[in-house]
Design an enzyme around this catalytic site. Structure first.
Site, PDB file in Angstrom:
ATOM      1  N   SER A   1     -98.515  59.439 -17.334  1.00  0.00           N
ATOM      2  CA  SER A   1     -97.992  58.218 -17.948  1.00  0.00           C
ATOM      3  C   SER A   1     -99.144  57.363 -18.462  1.00  0.00           C
ATOM      4  O   SER A   1    -100.320  57.708 -18.284  1.00  0.00           O
ATOM      5  CB  SER A   1     -97.161  57.422 -16.933  1.00  0.00           C
ATOM      6  OG  SER A   1     -97.970  57.022 -15.832  1.00  0.00           O
ATOM      7  N   GLY A   2     -98.797  56.242 -19.074  1.00  0.00           N
ATOM      8  CA  GLY A   2     -99.781  55.234 -19.459  1.00  0.00           C
ATOM      9  C   GLY A   2    -100.893  55.731 -20.352  1.00  0.00           C
ATOM     10  O   GLY A   2    -100.680  56.532 -21.278  1.00  0.00           O
TER      11      GLY A   2
ATOM     12  N   ASP B   1    -101.997  65.509 -13.158  1.00  0.00           N
ATOM     13  CA  ASP B   1    -101.549  64.314 -12.459  1.00  0.00           C
ATOM     14  C   ASP B   1    -100.955  64.746 -11.120  1.00  0.00           C
ATOM     15  O   ASP B   1    -100.488  65.876 -10.982  1.00  0.00           O
ATOM     16  CB  ASP B   1    -100.492  63.574 -13.289  1.00  0.00           C
ATOM     17  CG  ASP B   1    -100.341  62.116 -12.884  1.00  0.00           C
ATOM     18  OD1 ASP B   1    -100.746  61.239 -13.665  1.00  0.00           O
ATOM     19  OD2 ASP B   1     -99.825  61.844 -11.779  1.00  0.00           O
TER      20      ASP B   1
ATOM     21  N   ASN C   1    -109.371  59.696 -16.182  1.00  0.00           N
ATOM     22  CA  ASN C   1    -108.531  58.507 -16.318  1.00  0.00           C
ATOM     23  C   ASN C   1    -107.871  58.076 -15.012  1.00  0.00           C
ATOM     24  O   ASN C   1    -107.600  56.893 -14.816  1.00  0.00           O
ATOM     25  CB  ASN C   1    -107.447  58.769 -17.373  1.00  0.00           C
ATOM     26  CG  ASN C   1    -106.366  57.725 -17.353  1.00  0.00           C
ATOM     27  OD1 ASN C   1    -106.579  56.575 -17.739  1.00  0.00           O
ATOM     28  ND2 ASN C   1    -105.185  58.097 -16.868  1.00  0.00           N
TER      29      ASN C   1
ATOM     30  N   TYR D   1    -111.200  47.205  -6.045  1.00  0.00           N
ATOM     31  CA  TYR D   1    -110.988  47.791  -7.374  1.00  0.00           C
ATOM     32  C   TYR D   1    -112.156  47.464  -8.294  1.00  0.00           C
ATOM     33  O   TYR D   1    -112.661  48.330  -9.018  1.00  0.00           O
ATOM     34  CB  TYR D   1    -109.683  47.261  -7.973  1.00  0.00           C
ATOM     35  CG  TYR D   1    -109.312  47.905  -9.288  1.00  0.00           C
ATOM     36  CD1 TYR D   1    -108.730  49.166  -9.326  1.00  0.00           C
ATOM     37  CD2 TYR D   1    -109.543  47.248 -10.498  1.00  0.00           C
ATOM     38  CE1 TYR D   1    -108.383  49.758 -10.536  1.00  0.00           C
ATOM     39  CE2 TYR D   1    -109.190  47.831 -11.706  1.00  0.00           C
ATOM     40  CZ  TYR D   1    -108.612  49.084 -11.724  1.00  0.00           C
ATOM     41  OH  TYR D   1    -108.282  49.677 -12.919  1.00  0.00           O
TER      42      TYR D   1
ATOM     43  N   ILE E   1    -103.410  46.337 -19.590  1.00  0.00           N
ATOM     44  CA  ILE E   1    -102.674  47.277 -20.419  1.00  0.00           C
ATOM     45  C   ILE E   1    -101.315  47.543 -19.780  1.00  0.00           C
ATOM     46  O   ILE E   1    -101.207  47.670 -18.557  1.00  0.00           O
ATOM     47  CB  ILE E   1    -103.431  48.616 -20.562  1.00  0.00           C
ATOM     48  CG1 ILE E   1    -104.852  48.390 -21.102  1.00  0.00           C
ATOM     49  CG2 ILE E   1    -102.663  49.587 -21.444  1.00  0.00           C
ATOM     50  CD1 ILE E   1    -104.916  47.846 -22.503  1.00  0.00           C
TER      51      ILE E   1
ATOM     52  N   MET F   1     -98.812  50.636 -13.252  1.00  0.00           N
ATOM     53  CA  MET F   1     -99.611  49.840 -12.340  1.00  0.00           C
ATOM     54  C   MET F   1     -99.443  48.346 -12.619  1.00  0.00           C
ATOM     55  O   MET F   1     -99.233  47.538 -11.709  1.00  0.00           O
ATOM     56  CB  MET F   1    -101.091  50.238 -12.444  1.00  0.00           C
ATOM     57  CG  MET F   1    -102.000  49.593 -11.411  1.00  0.00           C
ATOM     58  SD  MET F   1    -103.751  50.045 -11.632  1.00  0.00           S
ATOM     59  CE  MET F   1    -103.683  51.798 -11.305  1.00  0.00           C
TER      60      MET F   1
END
Length: 243
Positions: free
Chosen positions: A7-8, A28, A78, A150, A183, A187
């Site tokens: 996704s994303g 993934d 990613n 993070y 974005i 998440m």
């Protein structure tokens, strides 16, 4: 090979690379719905379940791709996770724990290094390769929505990008990073109510970004004509941070 591609940004990047004529492996920990991809492109798309918590799984997936396709010329690192505080709000510094540190660094930093190590020998043999790491605005500057762990993990991505670029440049391999701001993704959609609207109000373009806007930058860095771009960081944040 694109990690976190169900996704994303990851999925959008995979599609852009398909459009550029590449065969793309969407990896993934969750299944990737390839039916979302237009039929002519879908013929060159492959979905692979891959949990980056385990080096053995990374080795197996890489070995399988190499056996099926012969080489991995492009790697887009990613995949990433974040840790939120209570009610989806940013985690406070005093709330960060040792267990959470190792959890987030395992995926956001160590797995990225290990995936890169797995593909480099083949790229070095061919004397051509493109590696793009997805960092974050949180690793470039202050962040109003990301916690300390993070931010720390994404800052490490930038350091690893520079180290890889410096050492691998002589072998015809480039390594660059993109640093997205806020974005639209699974998440960010899990943020506390009002967080995204408040963030958008502080961005000069007055909106949250779209995955395709990051994917397009990544696709450029993967191209033949990006060979003189090495060790760079492309900020894609609507003007929130200007270096």
């Amino acid at each position: 090979m694109v990690t976190g591609a169900a996704s994303g940004i990851g999925f959008a990047t995979g599609v852009e690379l398909l459009k550029a004529g590449h065969t793309v492996y969407f990896t993934d920990r969750n299944p990737t719905d390839l039916a979302r991809i237009a039929a002519p492109l879908r013929e060159r798309a492959h979905a692979v379940i891959l949990d980056l918590k385990h080096l053995a799984d990374m080795r197996a997936a890489t070995k399988d791709i190499l056996a099926r396709h012969g080489s991995i010329d492009i790697l887009v690192n990613n995949a990433g996770i974040t840790i939120k505080g209570a009610d989806g709000k940013p985690q406070g510094f005093l709330d960060a724990t040792e267990e959470q540190f190792f959890e987030i660094m395992r995926i956001n930093s160590l797995a990225l290094m290990q995936m890169t190590q797995l593909v480099l020998p083949g790229m070095m043999q061919k004397r051509w390769g493109r590696i793009v790491n997805v960092a974050s605005l949180a690793g470039r500057s202050k962040s109003i929505v990301s916690g300390p762990l993070y931010m720390m993990s994404k800052a490490s991505v930038l350091g690893l990008t520079r180290a890889t670029a410096a050492e691998m440049g002589p072998h015809g391999i480039t390594c660059n990073a993109v640093a997205p701001g806020r974005i639209l993704s699974a998440m960010t959609e899990n943020a506390a109510p009002g967080v995204n609207d408040g963030y958008a109000a502080q961005i000069p373009v007055r909106r949250i970004g779209d995955p395709i806007e990051v994917a397009s930058g990544i696709a450029y860095l993967c191209g033949e004509h990006a060979g003189f771009t090495n060790g760079a960081v492309i900020d894609i944040n609507g003007g929130f941070f200007m270096s």
